[in-house]
Scaffold this active site. Structure first.
Site, PDB file in Angstrom:
ATOM      1  N   SER A  71       6.221   1.072  -7.871  1.00 20.43           N
ATOM      2  CA  SER A  71       5.012   0.545  -8.478  1.00 20.43           C
ATOM      3  C   SER A  71       5.107  -0.987  -8.619  1.00 20.43           C
ATOM      4  O   SER A  71       5.256  -1.681  -7.623  1.00 20.43           O
ATOM      5  CB  SER A  71       4.770   1.237  -9.827  1.00 20.43           C
ATOM      6  OG  SER A  71       3.476   1.007 -10.324  1.00 20.43           O
TER       7      SER A  71
ATOM      8  N   ASP B  40      -2.314   8.666  -4.602  1.00 19.29           N
ATOM      9  CA  ASP B  40      -1.659   8.014  -5.735  1.00 19.29           C
ATOM     10  C   ASP B  40      -2.715   7.580  -6.749  1.00 19.29           C
ATOM     11  O   ASP B  40      -3.650   6.861  -6.403  1.00 19.29           O
ATOM     12  CB  ASP B  40      -0.871   6.793  -5.241  1.00 19.29           C
ATOM     13  CG  ASP B  40       0.060   6.211  -6.290  1.00 19.29           C
ATOM     14  OD1 ASP B  40      -0.369   6.078  -7.461  1.00 19.29           O
ATOM     15  OD2 ASP B  40       1.201   5.873  -5.937  1.00 19.29           O
TER      16      ASP B  40
ATOM     17  N   HIS C  65       2.350   9.523  -8.380  1.00 16.22           N
ATOM     18  CA  HIS C  65       2.592   8.082  -8.313  1.00 16.22           C
ATOM     19  C   HIS C  65       4.030   7.846  -7.900  1.00 16.22           C
ATOM     20  O   HIS C  65       4.954   8.111  -8.658  1.00 16.22           O
ATOM     21  CB  HIS C  65       2.318   7.452  -9.674  1.00 16.22           C
ATOM     22  CG  HIS C  65       2.508   5.968  -9.715  1.00 16.22           C
ATOM     23  ND1 HIS C  65       2.140   5.145  -8.669  1.00 16.22           N
ATOM     24  CD2 HIS C  65       3.047   5.153 -10.674  1.00 16.22           C
ATOM     25  CE1 HIS C  65       2.426   3.896  -8.981  1.00 16.22           C
ATOM     26  NE2 HIS C  65       2.980   3.876 -10.177  1.00 16.22           N
TER      27      HIS C  65
END
Length: 511
Positions: free
Chosen positions: A225, A449, A477
């Site tokens: 991320s 996602d 995710h």
């Protein structure tokens, strides 16, 4: 410990020259003094560890000293907390360190390691010291909490059921005033200098000092991320110090905050629709009767929670709490079956079902852990990394676009960034790092996602000159180290043997 206290405890370095990136050379050449992270009593009190009962006992912790302002080596310094799980293989098999950043901004690597083992293959765990760190301003690295971190909660609640275009002047003023209170409280807590140096460009400089202190000539790294931005910028700034970087769940680097919020809303909607499809096609229980009927049926369920909120451990679960829970749980594909079961039980009115109470209880407990700290660091980094997008009207227009992109979740992503409108100036990093001199890099993107849309992974892979994109055709995710054997095998081959997936490589969804 507040930043002000932490800074006061660390002595300043003498004069030192700077390198081309503004790095103080005297901070290189450190060595981490490792010691056990936890005492025997702390390990026993933390409870059992599934899959590896000795994980916590092996963890070692230390610190690396970094300047608050890399351009001012004679100024204040802080200690960055670093954690290591030593390689388990024989000496001839060991390759150095594999450094992890788990995203956020605001996620603490030390706490992540202490929570339990990473789901990595035996070969990776044998070959690498697994390492993570608390970035500056996070956790044990001079972490802080802005006293007014929750100032926007009530103003946001006041617009939750109002179309962004219909938010009136008074409510806009309330939002803007609350955002300023948040910002001013951060300034009062840690000072303008610290906030001005919270940006990712300084996290990357810190990471190179950590690499050096670990004794690694080149960095091997897995960033998830927000950690993908750290990795992409590292490859751009330090290509000669880069070995292999996995960038999983790419953060966009080219657009502004408001556009990010709009596209994150769109990604959340895409993930929700993928969940509905899974619910209808594969879940043992599902409250929906069809794809076309699902929006109305979901709205009816949420409206019922507005009329009669659930009470779990003394806390109310209404429409907006349920939306938060669902959006959070979309991050973990393995939870989708439980989400479908939860919604089916609620739709039937079976809210006293033990599963429902236990599932919602975990959500309530998780929400109460370290309130404010992660939110404060998140905002500090995001605001430092972006130019102020303008006044409250710009956010209103962005919230309108976000609500159109995500009818189910709405435009809260954009409203939540309002403190950045009054944030102090900070050093900004490259907006579109291309890392033309870096070795081969690996970007991993998940098709559905909910937090970092797949289009961002495509964009980052195109933007980085030496990158290859690996696609996971499922949800959740990030994809690596999550029990997806195809993804794990491809990433392990890259990390261990330097084998890059073929162009267009993909892995099937797990559900």
């Amino acid at each position: 410990m507040t930043v002000g206290t932490a800074l006061a405890l660390v002595a300043t370095a003498g004069f030192a020259p700077l390198d081309e990136w503004g790095h103080a050379r005297s901070f290189y050449g450190q060595h981490v003094d490792w010691s056990p992270c936890l005492t025997a009593d702390e390990i026993a009190g933390a409870g059992p560890v599934e899959g590896d009962p000795d994980w916590r006992a092996r963890l070692e912790c230390g610190t690396v000293t970094v300047p608050v302002d890399h351009g001012d080596p004679n100024g204040r310094t802080i200690e960055l907390a670093v954690v290591r799980h030593p390689a388990q293989g024989p000496a001839e098999q060991r390759r150095g360190s594999l450094v992890f950043n788990f995203g956020g901004p605001g996620r603490a690597g030390v706490a992540q390691f202490e929570s339990g083992p990473l789901a990595l293959s035996r070969r990776v765990r044998d070959s690498y010291d697994l390492v993570s760190f608390d970035p500056r301003g996070v956790g044990e690295s001079a972490g802080f909490t802005c006293p007014a971190w929750d100032a926007m909660e009530r103003p946001l609640e006041a617009v939750e059921d109002v179309a962004p275009a219909d938010v009136d002047h008074d409510r806009l003023q309330d939002l803007e005033s609350a955002a300023r209170r948040f910002t001013w409280s951060c300034l009062d807590e840690v000072g303008e200098e610290f906030l001005a140096n919270m940006g990712t460009v300084n996290v990357v400089r810190d990471l190179d000092l950590i690499r050096d202190a670990l004794g690694d000539d080149r960095l091997t790294y897995a960033g998830f991320s927000y950690g993908t931005y750290i990795g992409a910028l590292y490859a751009d700034m330090y290509p000669e110090n880069t070995r292999a970087l996995v960038l999983d769940g790419a953060l966009r680097t080219r657009r502004g905050l408001i556009d990010d919020g709009v596209e994150q809303s769109r990604g959340a909607q895409t993930a929700w629709e993928a969940f509905v499809a899974y619910c209808l096609e594969g879940a043992p229980e599902c409250p929906f009767t069809g794809a076309e009927e699902a929006p109305g049926e979901a709205e009816a369920l949420l409206a019922g929670l507005d009329r009669r909120p659930l009470v779990v451990r003394g806390q109310r679960i209404d429409r907006h709490e349920m939306l938060t829970l669902l959006r959070d749980s979309l991050h973990t594909e393995r939870q989708w079956e439980s989400d479908a079961h939860l919604l089916a039980r609620i739709a039937l009115g079976d809210t006293r079902d033990p599963f429902v109470q236990a599932y919602l209880g975990r959500f309530v407990d998780g929400r109460n852990e370290s309130p404010g700290a992660e939110e404060s660091a998140f905002m500090a980094v995001r605001c430092a990394d972006h130019e102020p997008p303008g006044g409250v009207r710009a956010y209103q227009e962005g919230a309108e676009r976000a609500a159109r992109s995500s009818p189910f979740f709405g435009g809260d992503d954009v409203w939540s960034y309002l403190p950045c409108a009054s944030w102090p100036d900070a050093e900004s990093a490259a907006r579109a790092p291309s890392a033309p001199m870096a070795p081969p890099l690996l970007v991993v993107g998940t098709r559905n996602d909910p937090a970092t849309p797949y289009a961002w992974a495509e964009e980052l892979a195109d933007q980085l000159a030496t990158a290859t994109l690996l696609t996971y055709e499922g949800g959740g995710h990030t994809a690596y180290a999550g029990g997806r054997s195809c993804v794990d095998a491809a990433v392990d081959a890259y990390l261990l043997d330097g084998v890059v997936p073929e162009h267009g490589a993909s892995c099937p969804g797990a559900l």
